[in-house]
Motif scaffolding. Structure first.
Motif, mmCIF file in Angstrom:
data_model
loop_
_atom_site.group_PDB
_atom_site.id
_atom_site.type_symbol
_atom_site.label_atom_id
_atom_site.label_comp_id
_atom_site.label_asym_id
_atom_site.label_seq_id
_atom_site.Cartn_x
_atom_site.Cartn_y
_atom_site.Cartn_z
ATOM 1 N N MET A 1 0.743 -1.086 0.041
ATOM 2 C CA MET A 1 -0.008 -0.052 0.143
ATOM 3 C C MET A 1 0.989 1.467 0.040
ATOM 4 S SD MET A 1 -3.061 1.057 2.502
ATOM 5 C CE MET A 1 -3.782 -0.444 2.584
ATOM 6 N N GLU A 2 0.282 2.231 -0.666
ATOM 7 C CA GLU A 2 1.313 3.237 -1.055
ATOM 8 C C GLU A 2 0.546 4.724 -1.052
ATOM 9 O OE1 GLU A 2 3.596 5.286 -4.636
ATOM 10 O OE2 GLU A 2 4.363 3.236 -4.049
ATOM 11 N N VAL A 3 1.027 5.586 -0.265
ATOM 12 C CA VAL A 3 0.198 6.982 -0.094
ATOM 13 C C VAL A 3 1.455 8.177 -0.283
ATOM 14 C CG1 VAL A 3 -0.940 8.525 1.428
ATOM 15 C CG2 VAL A 3 -1.257 6.121 1.618
ATOM 16 N N ARG A 4 0.954 8.954 -1.212
ATOM 17 C CA ARG A 4 2.081 9.747 -1.596
ATOM 18 C C ARG A 4 1.887 11.224 -0.970
ATOM 19 N NH1 ARG A 4 5.030 8.462 -6.211
ATOM 20 N NH2 ARG A 4 4.325 6.724 -7.087
ATOM 21 N N VAL A 5 2.768 11.938 -0.380
ATOM 22 C CA VAL A 5 2.528 13.069 0.346
ATOM 23 C C VAL A 5 2.811 14.146 -0.805
ATOM 24 C CG1 VAL A 5 3.401 14.555 2.018
ATOM 25 C CG2 VAL A 5 3.503 12.091 2.429
ATOM 26 N N ALA A 6 1.823 15.161 -1.100
ATOM 27 C CA ALA A 6 1.926 16.263 -1.954
ATOM 28 C C ALA A 6 1.887 17.378 -1.290
ATOM 29 C CB ALA A 6 0.689 15.933 -2.732
ATOM 30 N N ASP A 7 2.847 18.316 -1.850
ATOM 31 C CA ASP A 7 3.202 19.684 -1.019
ATOM 32 C C ASP A 7 3.168 19.655 0.554
ATOM 33 O OD1 ASP A 7 2.398 20.691 -3.813
ATOM 34 O OD2 ASP A 7 0.392 20.881 -3.126
ATOM 35 N N ASN A 8 4.180 18.725 0.968
ATOM 36 C CA ASN A 8 4.385 18.308 2.554
ATOM 37 C C ASN A 8 3.054 18.463 3.108
ATOM 38 O OD1 ASN A 8 7.160 18.279 2.133
ATOM 39 N ND2 ASN A 8 7.159 20.406 2.149
ATOM 40 N N ASN A 9 2.124 17.826 2.708
ATOM 41 C CA ASN A 9 0.737 17.986 3.414
ATOM 42 C C ASN A 9 0.674 16.588 4.144
ATOM 43 O OD1 ASN A 9 -1.814 18.483 4.256
ATOM 44 N ND2 ASN A 9 -2.667 19.069 2.575
ATOM 45 N N VAL A 10 1.441 16.333 5.149
ATOM 46 C CA VAL A 10 1.368 14.961 5.869
ATOM 47 C C VAL A 10 0.036 14.841 6.560
ATOM 48 C CG1 VAL A 10 2.512 13.959 7.712
ATOM 49 C CG2 VAL A 10 3.724 15.418 6.157
ATOM 50 N N GLU A 11 -0.750 15.544 6.866
ATOM 51 C CA GLU A 11 -1.970 15.427 7.542
ATOM 52 C C GLU A 11 -3.007 14.781 6.829
ATOM 53 O OE1 GLU A 11 -0.432 18.149 8.744
ATOM 54 O OE2 GLU A 11 -0.145 17.403 10.723
ATOM 55 N N LYS A 12 -2.997 15.217 5.289
ATOM 56 C CA LYS A 12 -3.897 14.798 4.511
ATOM 57 C C LYS A 12 -3.460 13.361 4.067
ATOM 58 C CE LYS A 12 -6.142 15.543 0.052
ATOM 59 N NZ LYS A 12 -6.591 16.577 -1.069
ATOM 60 N N ALA A 13 -2.163 13.238 3.894
ATOM 61 C CA ALA A 13 -1.723 11.642 3.716
ATOM 62 C C ALA A 13 -1.940 10.909 4.607
ATOM 63 C CB ALA A 13 -0.323 11.929 3.535
ATOM 64 N N ILE A 14 -1.921 11.328 5.963
ATOM 65 C CA ILE A 14 -2.428 10.280 6.875
ATOM 66 C C ILE A 14 -3.928 10.034 6.964
ATOM 67 C CG2 ILE A 14 -2.420 10.278 9.628
ATOM 68 C CD1 ILE A 14 0.071 11.866 9.893
ATOM 69 N N LYS A 15 -4.669 10.885 6.697
ATOM 70 C CA LYS A 15 -5.980 10.664 6.550
ATOM 71 C C LYS A 15 -6.221 9.600 5.280
ATOM 72 C CE LYS A 15 -8.191 14.953 8.188
ATOM 73 N NZ LYS A 15 -9.030 16.241 7.856
ATOM 74 N N VAL A 16 -5.698 9.745 4.299
ATOM 75 C CA VAL A 16 -5.877 8.872 3.320
ATOM 76 C C VAL A 16 -5.264 7.402 3.440
ATOM 77 C CG1 VAL A 16 -5.008 8.357 0.751
ATOM 78 C CG2 VAL A 16 -5.690 10.742 1.420
ATOM 79 N N LEU A 17 -4.201 7.401 4.171
ATOM 80 C CA LEU A 17 -3.581 6.147 4.680
ATOM 81 C C LEU A 17 -4.724 5.549 5.669
ATOM 82 C CD1 LEU A 17 -1.521 4.229 4.967
ATOM 83 C CD2 LEU A 17 -0.656 5.256 6.782
#
Length: 70
Positions: free
Chosen positions: A1-17
């Motif tokens: 499983m992979e989640v990409r972090v765009a524009d250093n937006n870690v919070e959104k990446a965590i939500k997606v994960l």
């Protein structure tokens, strides 16, 4: 499983994960594995899950048949 972090937006990446993990059922499996389950409880749980799946399938089939003209 992979989640990409765009524009250093870690919070959104965590939500997606988290959303992906929930969809895959990882949290449910962790919760189930937290305690040992007696074989009788395991059988009962599986029977309830099968009944729930059957009810859901029957409900969906009924919805499909009522929506179409006969």
């Amino acid at each position: 499983m992979e989640v990409r972090v765009a524009d250093n937006n870690v919070e959104k990446a965590i939500k997606v994960l988290k959303r992906k993990l929930i969809k895959e059922g990882v949290f449910r499996q962790l919760k189930e594995k937290r305690w040992a389950e007696k074989p009788s409880d395991k059988r009962r749980r599986k029977e309830r899950q099968a009944a729930r799946r059957l009810r859901r399938q029957m409900s969906r089939a009924r919805a499909r048949t009522t929506g179409r003209p006969h």
